[in-house]
Design a protein around this motif. Sequence first.
Motif, short mmCIF file in Angstrom:
data_model
loop_
_atom_site.label_atom_id
_atom_site.label_comp_id
_atom_site.label_asym_id
_atom_site.label_seq_id
_atom_site.Cartn_x
_atom_site.Cartn_y
_atom_site.Cartn_z
N LYS A 242 34.33 -16.12 -30.33
CA LYS A 242 35.11 -15.15 -31.11
C LYS A 242 36.12 -14.44 -30.20
N ALA A 243 35.69 -14.09 -28.99
CA ALA A 243 36.60 -13.44 -28.04
C ALA A 243 37.78 -14.34 -27.70
N GLN A 244 37.52 -15.62 -27.50
CA GLN A 244 38.61 -16.55 -27.19
C GLN A 244 39.55 -16.71 -28.38
N ARG A 245 39.01 -16.72 -29.59
CA ARG A 245 39.87 -16.81 -30.78
C ARG A 245 40.77 -15.56 -30.89
N LEU A 246 40.21 -14.38 -30.56
CA LEU A 246 41.00 -13.15 -30.62
C LEU A 246 42.12 -13.13 -29.58
N ARG A 247 42.00 -13.96 -28.57
CA ARG A 247 42.99 -13.98 -27.48
C ARG A 247 43.83 -15.26 -27.46
N ARG A 248 43.86 -15.98 -28.55
CA ARG A 248 44.74 -17.15 -28.62
C ARG A 248 46.18 -16.70 -28.40
N PRO A 249 46.95 -17.46 -27.65
CA PRO A 249 48.34 -17.05 -27.36
C PRO A 249 49.17 -16.75 -28.61
N GLY B 72 37.20 -5.04 -30.00
CA GLY B 72 37.05 -6.49 -29.98
C GLY B 72 36.87 -6.97 -28.55
N SER B 73 37.69 -7.92 -28.13
CA SER B 73 37.61 -8.45 -26.76
C SER B 73 38.42 -7.62 -25.77
N VAL C 170 41.73 -6.54 -26.05
CA VAL C 170 43.15 -6.90 -25.91
C VAL C 170 44.01 -5.66 -25.70
N PHE C 171 43.89 -4.68 -26.58
CA PHE C 171 44.74 -3.49 -26.46
C PHE C 171 44.30 -2.62 -25.28
N ALA C 172 43.00 -2.50 -25.05
CA ALA C 172 42.52 -1.74 -23.90
C ALA C 172 43.10 -2.31 -22.61
N GLN C 173 43.06 -3.61 -22.48
CA GLN C 173 43.60 -4.27 -21.29
C GLN C 173 45.10 -4.04 -21.18
N ALA C 174 45.81 -4.12 -22.29
CA ALA C 174 47.26 -3.91 -22.27
C ALA C 174 47.60 -2.49 -21.82
N PHE C 175 46.89 -1.49 -22.34
CA PHE C 175 47.14 -0.11 -21.92
C PHE C 175 46.81 0.08 -20.44
N ALA C 176 45.72 -0.53 -19.97
CA ALA C 176 45.35 -0.42 -18.55
C ALA C 176 46.43 -1.06 -17.67
N GLU C 177 46.89 -2.23 -18.04
CA GLU C 177 47.90 -2.93 -17.25
C GLU C 177 49.23 -2.19 -17.27
N ALA C 178 49.46 -1.39 -18.32
CA ALA C 178 50.70 -0.61 -18.42
C ALA C 178 50.61 0.71 -17.67
N GLY C 179 49.41 1.06 -17.16
CA GLY C 179 49.31 2.26 -16.33
C GLY C 179 48.32 3.32 -16.76
N ALA C 180 47.61 3.13 -17.87
CA ALA C 180 46.59 4.12 -18.25
C ALA C 180 45.53 4.16 -17.16
N ARG C 181 45.15 5.36 -16.75
CA ARG C 181 44.18 5.51 -15.65
C ARG C 181 42.73 5.36 -16.12
N GLN C 182 42.46 5.79 -17.34
CA GLN C 182 41.10 5.72 -17.89
C GLN C 182 41.19 5.03 -19.24
N VAL C 183 40.49 3.90 -19.38
CA VAL C 183 40.52 3.15 -20.64
C VAL C 183 39.08 2.90 -21.07
N ILE D 56 31.96 -6.64 -26.93
CA ILE D 56 31.96 -5.61 -25.87
C ILE D 56 31.73 -6.28 -24.52
N GLN D 57 30.83 -7.24 -24.45
CA GLN D 57 30.60 -7.97 -23.20
C GLN D 57 31.87 -8.70 -22.77
N ALA D 58 32.55 -9.32 -23.71
CA ALA D 58 33.80 -10.01 -23.39
C ALA D 58 34.84 -9.02 -22.88
N ALA D 59 34.95 -7.87 -23.53
CA ALA D 59 35.92 -6.86 -23.09
C ALA D 59 35.62 -6.43 -21.66
#
Length: 182
Positions: free
Chosen positions: A13-20, A48-49, A51-64, A74-77
Amino acid sequence: MSAAASSTSEPTKAQRLRRPERLARLELPRVLAAFAPVPARVLDIGTGSGVFAQAFAEAGARQVAGVDLSSELIQAAREYLPAGNFRVAPAETLPFAAGTFDLAFMGLMLHESPDMAAALQEARRVAPRLGVLEWAYREEESGPPLSRRLNPPQLEALARAAGFSRMQQLELSEFVLYRLEA
């Protein structure tokens, strides 16, 4: 095998949520730009996996942080963003103190909440700003039926009742991004 690893078997399911193609449809750069400068502390509700948490972290959020009902997701995230604080929890009862975050975010999940009013109240309790990415309120071949989509007046009424005083709407190619502020 980690969630990030590829496999010749059926994708998780995590991989499906992250399909390009799915990631491209989410228009992550436009979503992030709508909240520039990137808030320091972000909660991804219905992560979910991650996706948005990772995007905010990569954009500079200090705490995600992120919450989701699925322990598998949650394990995938956690695998995609080890520095994130991910917990199994419903949107309607967030396991964080009031005012913990600068921004809460709900990516394509509010229409699935069994109690949208409670989910919005909890988001407002933990953050003064909320981003809600949702399906446009129109009949389409993909996505939920119109009866499960949020119409803007309904969302605005729920948001005001939850303590948000301002709502802005940004039309994306396939979705709508609502920005709510206390």
